[in-house]
Design a protein around this motif. Sequence first.
Motif, PDB file in Angstrom:
ATOM      1  N   ARG B  41      58.924 -57.342  13.694  1.00  0.00           N
ATOM      2  CA  ARG B  41      58.128 -56.265  14.264  1.00  0.00           C
ATOM      3  C   ARG B  41      57.120 -56.766  15.286  1.00  0.00           C
ATOM      4  NH1 ARG B  41      54.029 -53.080  10.474  1.00  0.00           N
ATOM      5  NH2 ARG B  41      53.685 -51.246  11.738  1.00  0.00           N
ATOM      6  N   LYS B  42      57.091 -56.030  16.407  1.00  0.00           N
ATOM      7  CA  LYS B  42      56.109 -56.409  17.424  1.00  0.00           C
ATOM      8  C   LYS B  42      54.713 -56.042  16.956  1.00  0.00           C
ATOM      9  CE  LYS B  42      59.291 -55.333  21.108  1.00  0.00           C
ATOM     10  NZ  LYS B  42      59.549 -54.289  22.088  1.00  0.00           N
ATOM     11  N   VAL B  44      51.199 -54.263  16.514  1.00  0.00           N
ATOM     12  CA  VAL B  44      50.822 -52.866  16.469  1.00  0.00           C
ATOM     13  C   VAL B  44      50.153 -52.460  17.767  1.00  0.00           C
ATOM     14  CG1 VAL B  44      49.166 -51.279  15.401  1.00  0.00           C
ATOM     15  CG2 VAL B  44      50.622 -52.692  13.978  1.00  0.00           C
ATOM     16  N   ARG B  45      50.552 -51.241  18.265  1.00  0.00           N
ATOM     17  CA  ARG B  45      49.937 -50.734  19.492  1.00  0.00           C
ATOM     18  C   ARG B  45      48.586 -50.141  19.141  1.00  0.00           C
ATOM     19  NH1 ARG B  45      53.101 -53.253  22.995  1.00  0.00           N
ATOM     20  NH2 ARG B  45      55.267 -52.737  22.649  1.00  0.00           N
ATOM     21  N   SER B  46      47.720 -50.977  18.741  1.00  0.00           N
ATOM     22  CA  SER B  46      46.451 -50.456  18.245  1.00  0.00           C
ATOM     23  C   SER B  46      45.356 -50.645  19.286  1.00  0.00           C
ATOM     24  CB  SER B  46      46.087 -51.226  16.982  1.00  0.00           C
ATOM     25  OG  SER B  46      44.800 -50.920  16.590  1.00  0.00           O
ATOM     26  N   SER B  47      44.382 -49.798  19.200  1.00  0.00           N
ATOM     27  CA  SER B  47      43.211 -50.066  20.017  1.00  0.00           C
ATOM     28  C   SER B  47      42.557 -51.309  19.440  1.00  0.00           C
ATOM     29  CB  SER B  47      42.251 -48.892  19.999  1.00  0.00           C
ATOM     30  OG  SER B  47      41.709 -48.743  18.728  1.00  0.00           O
ATOM     31  N   THR B  49      39.817 -52.174  18.198  1.00  0.00           N
ATOM     32  CA  THR B  49      38.718 -52.191  17.234  1.00  0.00           C
ATOM     33  C   THR B  49      38.956 -53.089  16.015  1.00  0.00           C
ATOM     34  OG1 THR B  49      38.753 -49.866  17.753  1.00  0.00           O
ATOM     35  CG2 THR B  49      37.029 -50.621  16.262  1.00  0.00           C
ATOM     36  N   VAL B  50      40.007 -52.735  15.240  1.00  0.00           N
ATOM     37  CA  VAL B  50      40.185 -53.408  13.957  1.00  0.00           C
ATOM     38  C   VAL B  50      40.492 -54.885  14.147  1.00  0.00           C
ATOM     39  CG1 VAL B  50      41.650 -53.549  11.922  1.00  0.00           C
ATOM     40  CG2 VAL B  50      40.897 -51.327  12.775  1.00  0.00           C
ATOM     41  N   THR B 162      50.311 -49.014   7.550  1.00  0.00           N
ATOM     42  CA  THR B 162      51.039 -48.316   8.600  1.00  0.00           C
ATOM     43  C   THR B 162      52.520 -48.618   8.395  1.00  0.00           C
ATOM     44  OG1 THR B 162      50.690 -50.213  10.014  1.00  0.00           O
ATOM     45  CG2 THR B 162      49.204 -48.338  10.302  1.00  0.00           C
ATOM     46  N   PRO B 163      53.336 -47.587   8.257  1.00  0.00           N
ATOM     47  CA  PRO B 163      54.698 -47.841   7.803  1.00  0.00           C
ATOM     48  C   PRO B 163      55.616 -48.400   8.884  1.00  0.00           C
ATOM     49  CG  PRO B 163      54.335 -45.500   8.163  1.00  0.00           C
ATOM     50  CD  PRO B 163      53.040 -46.181   8.458  1.00  0.00           C
ATOM     51  N   MET B 164      56.525 -49.236   8.456  1.00  0.00           N
ATOM     52  CA  MET B 164      57.575 -49.769   9.323  1.00  0.00           C
ATOM     53  C   MET B 164      58.868 -49.166   8.790  1.00  0.00           C
ATOM     54  SD  MET B 164      58.898 -53.670   9.674  1.00  0.00           S
ATOM     55  CE  MET B 164      57.347 -54.404   9.305  1.00  0.00           C
ATOM     56  N   HIS B 168      64.202 -50.847  10.532  1.00  0.00           N
ATOM     57  CA  HIS B 168      63.641 -51.989  11.241  1.00  0.00           C
ATOM     58  C   HIS B 168      63.557 -53.209  10.325  1.00  0.00           C
ATOM     59  CE1 HIS B 168      60.677 -53.193  14.587  1.00  0.00           C
ATOM     60  NE2 HIS B 168      61.322 -54.224  14.131  1.00  0.00           N
ATOM     61  N   ARG B 224      60.066 -40.118  13.497  1.00  0.00           N
ATOM     62  CA  ARG B 224      58.780 -40.750  13.219  1.00  0.00           C
ATOM     63  C   ARG B 224      58.071 -40.143  12.019  1.00  0.00           C
ATOM     64  NH1 ARG B 224      55.761 -43.244  16.221  1.00  0.00           N
ATOM     65  NH2 ARG B 224      54.056 -41.810  15.856  1.00  0.00           N
ATOM     66  N   LEU B 227      58.771 -41.586   8.381  1.00  0.00           N
ATOM     67  CA  LEU B 227      58.633 -42.993   8.018  1.00  0.00           C
ATOM     68  C   LEU B 227      58.095 -43.188   6.608  1.00  0.00           C
ATOM     69  CD1 LEU B 227      57.436 -44.778  11.248  1.00  0.00           C
ATOM     70  CD2 LEU B 227      59.656 -44.855  10.163  1.00  0.00           C
ATOM     71  N   LYS B 351      71.966 -31.101  18.055  1.00  0.00           N
ATOM     72  CA  LYS B 351      72.001 -32.548  18.329  1.00  0.00           C
ATOM     73  C   LYS B 351      73.383 -33.041  17.923  1.00  0.00           C
ATOM     74  CE  LYS B 351      67.144 -33.696  17.928  1.00  0.00           C
ATOM     75  NZ  LYS B 351      66.110 -34.455  17.240  1.00  0.00           N
TER      76      LYS B 351
END
Lengths: 370, 394
Positions: B41-42, B44-47, B49-50, B162-164, B168, B224, B227, B351
């Motif tokens: 897993r790449k 996290v696209r997080s801001s 802060t943490v 945060t779920p993966m 994946h 999404r 998840l 679909k």
Amino acid sequence: MDRLKFTIEGQQIPFQPRFDKGKGFEMIDLNGQGIVVDISSPLGVPEIDFDLYSSIALQKRNVKESQICEFACKKNGATLGWLIPITALNSVDHDYNNNRFFIKAAYAALHAALDSNLQGCSKEIHLDNTESLSVCDIYEDSICFLVLNKFQISDKTSLDPDCLATNLVARLYSYGYRYAEATILPSNFTAKEAPIGKVRVDTKSGMFNDQFIRSLFYEILPRVDNPIAEFLYLYQVIEVFIDKIFESEFKVIVADLKSKQVDSFEAKKSLSRLMEEMTRFTKLLNRYTKFEHSKHSEVLTSGKSLLPDSNNEQNNLVKIVYSIRSKLVHETRIFHNSSRHSELSRFNFEFSSLLYDIILNFNLDEPETR
Amino acid sequence: MSSMNILHDKRIDAYNVLIDMKVRDYLFIAEKILEKNIYQRKRVRSSSTVYSLLKDDLSKGCIIPPIVLGLTRLTLEQLNISDTSDPNQLIEKLKENCDSIVILDGLQRTYTLMDLEKELSSNNNSSDLDSYMKRTIRLELYIGVNKIGILYRMLTLNTGQTPMSLRHQIEILYSDLLQSDLEDITLVREVEESRARKLNSYSFRDVVEGFNSYIERNELPLDRADLLENIQALESLSLENQQRDLFKEFVLILHEFVLKVKELSENWEFDSESTQISGNPFARTATSIFTKSQAITGLGAAIGKLKEKQLISDIGEIRPIIADYQDDHSIQCGLDKMIVKLDRIKLDSKKIGNAQRMFFTYFFRELLYRESDSFLSFEEAVDGAFNKYYAQVF
């Protein structure tokens, strides 16, 4: 421009698309945090100049992925645009997955989808754990894109792309497609099967440049979810054209009177006839527009079901439409139940198809009929 | 003094080794893991802060919770270690076997450790960098654990964070199969998919999706919003025999079925003159029908559902059924009919892919369940599946 926003740790951050010829789209944050999100699509990445395309978002309940439509010029067969359900942008299961022209149009649609936020159609995206998104993650499945190839339109027709766009938006209205931004999709939606495959389009400009016609399909009707109101707004198209007919013919009567080609008694009689709405409506269909009325037989059929007690000549398009108009104006109360709403919705689809032909073919300068 | 502690995890039959390691050693291993495993897993696209807070804390010498690694190919015996071994001996072995290691928990902490290293390097402050690299962190290492066991442990470790997606996690775990033959089967990556249509080649992505469908008991790709359904997957996984390589069994079932249909249908091919459809056929050969993602996920979901409903006790029951599949004279007609039904589904569905997946799930349940009226009768299974699909959707 209202940008797409994704939520990160409870904070909404605006994003904009960036296109890479090798990789396709990614979204970059506009707050300068260096956040990049891949936009996945199984369609191969084309070489594309986005400036050649314009895209309009439409919405349709229960749209199917296979309902991809290629609009071609009626005269020369040149492809002018595409109608693409959003689900087809994220799939290779349909028949167009190897069509390079479709793929370019699909990427133009993706660009439009990512470049601004289609109000009311996007989902809330929490980005905390996301590496990539698809456009179907971002928007509702009811979204479709009308993609026009501006270069082809100017090269192969004499039309302005905006005029063709309004033409197609009006045409698609009768199949249940609504201009997407701020659209309310009516709950009792019983649209006809949408066109699929190659569809030839008459590229006359008609009256699609008229300001009211544009407002009707882009602003007014998308916000209407009551079939009574919908009918009354649709009927305004008739009103617009019969007004034009009145103005034109009134000038002729006055001119004839001035030049003494007719006496005042004849002029008064002509004016009285012209002032009757039914007369002008009949003229609209029989003199000022040229198209096969027989292809609108469903207006008669669905109209009759709305007027079960009427014994007037039920094979006359004008009388049917005018009777419904009168009924709705004077007896609105009897249409206030769900089954009548559903019947009226069905009629409105057929009526809007008739109106499309009127808008396309209306011409005040029909010499032989004057 | 550096130490090592080994416990046996009976649930997944693996050894859990708690070990202290220098940041320098860990970053060496971590960089190799991330370089070799494209599916890991790449970040996290997080801001910021943490993780920027964590980075600040790390620079001040804070202790972070143990990072959890899984070592999939080697056993404790092969590594020749015990409670009394020198931890450095294990660390060296880990450095030599980076391609067998996955990060089960702590990937984002790993990225933060790397960020801090870069930051200190770019500041040209070698004493700070040196002291940081010599700092000790704790690792937990699962050794000799089979992949289903790891999957189970990954899900339990990651639940609540945060779920993966399960898919994946399967990709991460089984990516090593891309480099090795699975009996005579080759799994190829997306970029190589143009070459995936050899009889013994399958798209890794499609097979992962199929296996995911088996574990989820659901043919649909997760969106999404779903998840958090990982919890359900966890329940399904807890029922599996974690001593066996279910992924491999699934691939072998798929391959056996593809070979069987090819053989019984006598290399059937789509004939546009005898079979009228609206556009392009779903596929043009028997093999290509069943190597498409829709069919593979349908197979996975069908077997998963048979298991869930206790109509089979084990995935291992399926291969003998396919091996016994003989003399089905309906198969050529059935394949023609299947193409027509799939075309109809294409036209009618919101679909296409999802609808076709549902059809294939019903098809395989009809064909492979012993008590079904269509058991090992291809054409009847196609009819039965289409009727069920239609009743479900319309």
